[in-house]
Design a protein around this motif. Sequence first.
Motif, short mmCIF file in Angstrom:
data_model
loop_
_atom_site.label_atom_id
_atom_site.label_comp_id
_atom_site.label_asym_id
_atom_site.label_seq_id
_atom_site.Cartn_x
_atom_site.Cartn_y
_atom_site.Cartn_z
N VAL A 682 0.72 -1.29 -0.19
CA VAL A 682 -0.05 0.04 -0.02
C VAL A 682 0.92 1.29 -0.05
O VAL A 682 0.87 2.14 -0.69
CB VAL A 682 -0.95 0.15 1.22
N ALA A 683 1.56 1.17 0.93
CA ALA A 683 2.89 2.43 0.82
C ALA A 683 3.41 2.85 -0.29
O ALA A 683 3.77 3.62 -0.79
CB ALA A 683 3.86 2.25 2.04
N THR A 684 3.88 1.43 -1.25
CA THR A 684 4.69 1.65 -2.27
C THR A 684 3.64 2.33 -3.30
O THR A 684 3.96 3.33 -4.07
CB THR A 684 4.94 0.34 -2.96
N ALA A 685 2.42 1.95 -3.52
CA ALA A 685 1.57 2.42 -4.44
C ALA A 685 1.17 3.86 -4.23
O ALA A 685 1.14 4.77 -5.01
CB ALA A 685 0.17 1.37 -4.33
N VAL A 686 0.95 4.08 -2.91
CA VAL A 686 0.54 5.61 -2.36
C VAL A 686 2.02 6.54 -2.82
O VAL A 686 1.71 7.63 -3.49
CB VAL A 686 0.30 5.71 -0.89
N VAL A 687 3.15 6.19 -2.26
CA VAL A 687 4.19 7.02 -2.56
C VAL A 687 4.50 7.18 -3.96
O VAL A 687 4.95 8.32 -4.39
CB VAL A 687 5.34 6.50 -1.54
N TRP A 688 4.50 6.15 -4.81
CA TRP A 688 4.87 6.19 -6.19
C TRP A 688 3.91 7.03 -7.03
O TRP A 688 4.17 7.98 -7.89
CB TRP A 688 4.82 4.73 -6.90
N ALA A 689 2.57 6.99 -6.50
CA ALA A 689 1.51 7.92 -7.16
C ALA A 689 1.81 9.38 -6.80
O ALA A 689 1.88 10.21 -7.75
CB ALA A 689 0.12 7.44 -6.91
N ALA A 690 2.31 9.79 -5.57
CA ALA A 690 2.33 11.09 -5.35
C ALA A 690 3.89 11.55 -6.03
O ALA A 690 3.86 12.45 -6.36
CB ALA A 690 2.84 10.99 -3.94
N ALA A 691 4.86 10.49 -6.03
CA ALA A 691 6.01 10.94 -6.61
C ALA A 691 5.88 11.14 -8.28
O ALA A 691 6.54 12.18 -8.75
CB ALA A 691 7.03 9.62 -6.39
N LEU A 692 5.23 10.33 -8.74
CA LEU A 692 5.08 10.57 -10.12
C LEU A 692 4.28 11.75 -10.45
O LEU A 692 4.63 12.57 -11.58
CB LEU A 692 4.21 9.31 -10.68
N TYR A 693 3.53 12.22 -9.60
CA TYR A 693 2.71 13.53 -9.79
C TYR A 693 3.65 14.71 -9.91
O TYR A 693 3.79 15.71 -10.74
CB TYR A 693 1.82 13.93 -8.79
N PHE A 694 4.84 14.53 -8.81
CA PHE A 694 5.82 15.45 -8.80
C PHE A 694 6.77 15.35 -10.07
O PHE A 694 7.51 16.46 -10.64
CB PHE A 694 6.63 15.71 -7.63
#
Length: 761
Positions: A682-694
Amino acid sequence: MAGGAAPARGALLSALLWAAAAAAVGPEGSPAPSAFGRVYRGNVNISAERVYAFAYRSQPGQVDAVRVYVNSSSENLQYPVLFVVRQQKGVLSWQVPLIFRGLTNKAFNFTASPSQPQYFLYRFPQDVDSVIIKVASDAVYPCSVVSVQDIVCPVYDLDHNVEFNGVYQSMTKQAAITVQRKDFPGEQFFVVFVIKPEDYACGGSVPSSVHGNVNRTWNLQRTKNLQVTIVPSVKKSVYVQAMFFSFLSFLSFYLGSVVVAFVHYIRVQRKASAGRLCPEDGSGIMTSSQPITASTPEGSSYGAIDESSSSGGRQFSSPEGRPRAGSDTDSSVEEESDFDTMPEIESDKNIIRTKVFLYLSDLSRKDRRIVSKKYKIYFWNIITIAVFYALPVIQLVITYQTVVNVTGNQDICYYNFLCAHPLGVLSAFNNILSNAGHMLLGFLFLLIVLRRDILHRRAMEMKDVYTLDYGIPKHFGLFYAMGIALMMEGVLSACYHVCPNYSNFQFDTSFMYMIAGLCMLKLYQTRHPDINASAYSAYASFAVVICLAVLGVVFGKNDIWFWVIFSIIHVLASLALSTQIYYMGRFKIDLGMFRRAVMVLYTDCIQRCSRPMYMDRMVLLIVGNLVNWSFAIFGLVYRPRDFASYILGIFICNLLLYLAFYIIMKLRSSEKLLPIPMFCIVATAVVWAAALYFFFQTLSSWEETPAESREKNRPCILLGFFDDHDVWHFLSAAALFFSFLVLLTLDDDLDVVRRDKIPVF
């Protein structure tokens, strides 16, 4: 002081000018015919003026501008001498002595043209050590140059000499230069604005004179409205806060890891005191894919054997019940093999690996010590690669930064100049500091793997039956290599951001290729420990990929032949790898492989159109090939300019596809996801989504000219020190760390399951 006038074809110049050596003829107030190249002297006062008339006609190939030089013996600032140049379509004027207009912290609007450059004086306030000069314009063209120069004479305000002194940037709609007090002993400087006569330096069309035609691009209307604002930059305290934030944010991961390790230790101690849980018998695992029994029609599944035979009738209650010693040896010849090191004869391998339903015990028959040594080669090789790769890179970027500092040419490096905070010789320290997370979290991952490795060794020394015959075989060489790769990604990304540009972008992506590749290898090795690729072939493949990335950066912009060759290589490599995966390394790649492939297609697809023997693998490989072929077609049609990111996208999509397949098959096999791997997923999915936004918040682009790239620059968004790309660095480091933890903990639920009950997929 000096000023330049540029007449159109056949223009007539009338000027009050040129006080230097010879008297003009003609009555006062009436134009005196004058010639170019001569020096005229005259006296003027409040009621008398001097007028000189110059006739000028443009000729093909001739320069379309003239330079006017004036000086005055008067030093009266209250009554300066005014010089005016009147042309057919414009008027240019200045005064001597020139009164410098000072800039303040308020926005100042003005107009400049090729014949009328502008420059202003700025003095550092007492409590300011650094300022940012922000320049903006509503119009893209004409192309202009912003220069910061020390207080010396002459002021370089011509198109051909504005680059001789200080620091400078080309500009279309936006520019920003950070200036530090320490660089100007007089604590003041000039800000010079020059409008270029052509626009090709800023991405405009190539001038006609380059093609041998008459240069008709000169236009008296080439004026540009500019706004300049000088504001104080961040203070030293902000640097300290940013460094504390960077290190404390990632040190919190260390604290969290210690807490998790302590809780795990307490749980283990409680289990030990209460008596260890009984191992699972494996019932219910892969219920939908049980081995075919004797009732299956003969010949429908070559090599298929029932559950009792797949385990060989072994008893797992003690270490003595392990397979015969002959199965635990290895030969130096087979150690060189890319895919397998099993010492059995070829027929034995075919019988085992072509079973319809494989279990982990079928593919973990090798001596653990030999296989572990094989996987440790990944670790030692990547250290060697990292040293030999990083040292020249560091030397090169130091040279880049030195060139920028010596020449003052800020068009060399593609920073986000609105959020580029210098420190020492570094022009954008914030972009380098934000990569600390990769190094800190990479080192933390190495510590976590080391702890698991030590615990596993202790269990092996104690002849623990669970360690010997239960769960996924523990080999940590690939995990160590992944940790080193994460650290090196931080080092090389920091090197790239010392001076980001077209030439060194591959530094930022090389180890990302390795990280994605190592993750896929580790995921495959989990259930195929005996037939994974050797370190030598894996790193050789990475080297080929990096070579292709370099060639793509050089030739991939417009050369269609490169994309055709690359697409063919991509498709063939996908098919070859798919074949090896489908047949568990038993499909030989030689001159006869095409004949065998045709025979398989004919017998299985045309003659009988039978159901694939390994349906799960076939589904994965079909989807994977469709994805890769789509990438190949996309590249061939659109030819993306950022070839390095295109290659990285291929790697990441394949990794995500394989990981999704692995998790789906794990759940389909009635295996569990424990709380820690579930949290990490779950943390991987959430953090990757936020990272790709930036990541997609583009702040600069070396695919364009430096001036066009600066149009994308944005102010800082975090602590007044970090920009969107720095946040991407922070989040991507955390996302990679959680991704590694997923691979490390994903199969912890199988530690109490016999290997002859763990399905292979």
